[in-house]
Design an enzyme around this catalytic site. Structure first.
Site, PDB file in Angstrom:
ATOM      1  CG  ASP A  17      -2.095  -0.969   1.049  1.00 15.56           C
ATOM      2  OD1 ASP A  17      -2.045  -1.799   0.121  1.00 15.56           O
ATOM      3  OD2 ASP A  17      -3.039  -0.917   1.847  1.00 15.56           O
ATOM      4  NE  ARG A  97      -1.173   4.034  13.786  1.00 16.24           N
ATOM      5  CZ  ARG A  97      -0.535   2.880  13.728  1.00 16.24           C
ATOM      6  NH1 ARG A  97       0.747   2.814  14.097  1.00 16.24           N
ATOM      7  NH2 ARG A  97      -1.148   1.790  13.312  1.00 16.24           N
ATOM      8  CG  ASP A 126      -4.080   4.333  12.626  1.00 15.35           C
ATOM      9  OD1 ASP A 126      -4.215   4.552  13.844  1.00 15.35           O
ATOM     10  OD2 ASP A 126      -3.671   3.252  12.171  1.00 15.35           O
TER      11      ASP A 126
END
Length: 404
Positions: A17, A97, A126
């Site tokens: 990805d 994160r 996220d």
């Protein structure tokens, strides 16, 4: 008129990805893209990410070991609050994160980049966590979220884009979409495929970090954890760095099947999702920390911490790590930990981590006070009579009114 983007820093895993995102950024913005890969202890070889980025002509490839910073400055502060989201989730993805975003911003400032980019999807949490963190750290930096911008709307289209641009597609990425897996030193999470139906039982093969508790050793194992000012500092008497300590407890907990969680949670974005989490070391530390607090925290202080914890957990889950309200709560939590030092013994057995003893030089526990024997501390049993009478006064008034 929007300013032209000259340079972008991409949070890059090296997977399919983010490799597609890397090519799309180069093609769409026609500018230099710098890749940043964070080593958070995900247990994967990260150097291949460097080679993959080089295939796309990336000249500046950053792979940064953040394991110690992750545990010391993010996991441990969260642990001091005994943080769990919705009563169960130890926030393994959520807490990683803001650290990634912090370094994205730092690199962008260092090299004069106009924007940062991430690979989070438009349905998940996220994207919010990354972007709120960037907003708090440097609002002048633009955030690019390809999954919300491009016209790729299916996995088939994603693979077609890869084929068109000669992006290697591993054989296990063809066909049915794989599980979505996130891993770091604190946890491993698995989502997608069969797990999208909460009525289906999670298959055994998705567990990567823990054995099935049924297959765990038949004999319990005792481990001692030393704390200083609320933070774990030693295992079985051996001083360790934060990352080394969590790594050691992950191995112990995984061997005993500790830290498995199958959860349907409420995403901030407004939908429910199901995930299977493995947090062996974190589960041990949570129980141990509550154990040492049980003898070192005043009752009112302990109860206040329990009251604010759900709010604190929600802030982290929703992406507000760098918000002023989270920092205010952190100051309160850290003040409570001044005397939270000592040692806790834990029994690890068949999926459970149980406190079996706790000692502290700052203990508030008094054997004299709780003993049934004659106490050397001035405590008059008759004082309890007045205490009960005063606390019962309002109940008597309430009962009399009800009878009328």
């Amino acid at each position: 008129m929007a300013r032209k983007i000259e340079k972008i820093v991409l949070a890059y895993s090296g997977g399919l990805d983010t490799s597609i995102i890397l090519k799309w950024l180069q093609e769409t913005y026609g500018c230099e893209v710098v890749t940043f890969t964070a080593d958070l202890g995900q247990g994967e070889e990260l150097e291949p990410a460097r080679a993959k980025a080089a295939i796309f002509g990336v000249k500046d490839v950053r792979i940064v070991d953040l394991r110690e910073e992750f545990v010391r400055d993010f996991v441990f502060p969260m642990l001091r609050a005994n943080t769990v989201y919705e009563g169960q989730y130890l926030l393994g993805s959520s807490i990683a994160r803001p650290l990634i975003a912090k370094h994205l911003v730092a690199i962008a400032r260092e090299i004069g980049a106009d924007a940062v980019a991430h690979g989070a999807t438009g349905k998940g949490n996220d994207q919010i966590r990354f972007e709120l963190a960037v907003d708090a750290l440097d609002p002048s930096i633009k955030v690019i979220a390809p999954w919300r911008q491009w016209n790729i709307r299916s996995r088939t289209q994603l693979l077609e884009y890869a084929e068109k641009h000669r992006i290697p597609v591993p054989s296990d990425k063809r066909g049915e979409a794989p599980f979505s897996i996130d891993a770091n030193l604190l946890h491993t999470s698995t989502e997608g495929k069969i797990l999208e139906n909460p009525a289906e039982v999670a298959p055994d093969h998705i567990y990567r970090r823990t054995v099935d508790p049924v297959d765990a050793p038949d004999a319990p194992e005792i481990v001692t954890i030393g704390f200083e000012s609320g933070d774990p500092v030693a295992v079985n008497g051996k001083a360790m760095t934060p990352a080394a300590l969590l790594t050691a407890l992950n191995e112990l907990g995984g061997r005993h099947g500790i830290g498995r969680l199958d959860l349907v949670e409420n995403r901030f974005i407004g939908m429910k999702s199901r995930g299977v989490y493995e947090t062996p070391g974190g589960t041990i530390l949570l129980a141990a920390h509550r154990g040492i607090e049980s003898i070192t925290l005043d009752r009112a202080a302990a109860h206040l911490k329990d009251e604010i914890m759900p709010r604190y957990a929600e802030m982290i889950y929703n992406g507000f790590w760098f918000a002023p309200e989270r920092e205010m709560l952190q100051a309160l939590i850290d003040r409570s930990q001044v005397f939270v030092s000592g040692e806790v013994a834990m029994r690890l057995y068949k999926g459970s981590a149980s406190v079996i003893s706790r000692t502290s030089p700052s203990s508030l526990y008094s054997s004299d006070l709780v003993s049934f024997e004659e106490s050397s501390i001035a405590y008059d049993h008759h004082d309890a009579e007045g205490f009960i009478r005063l606390n019962g006064l309002r109940l008597k008034s309430w009962a009399v009114r009800n009878r009328r």
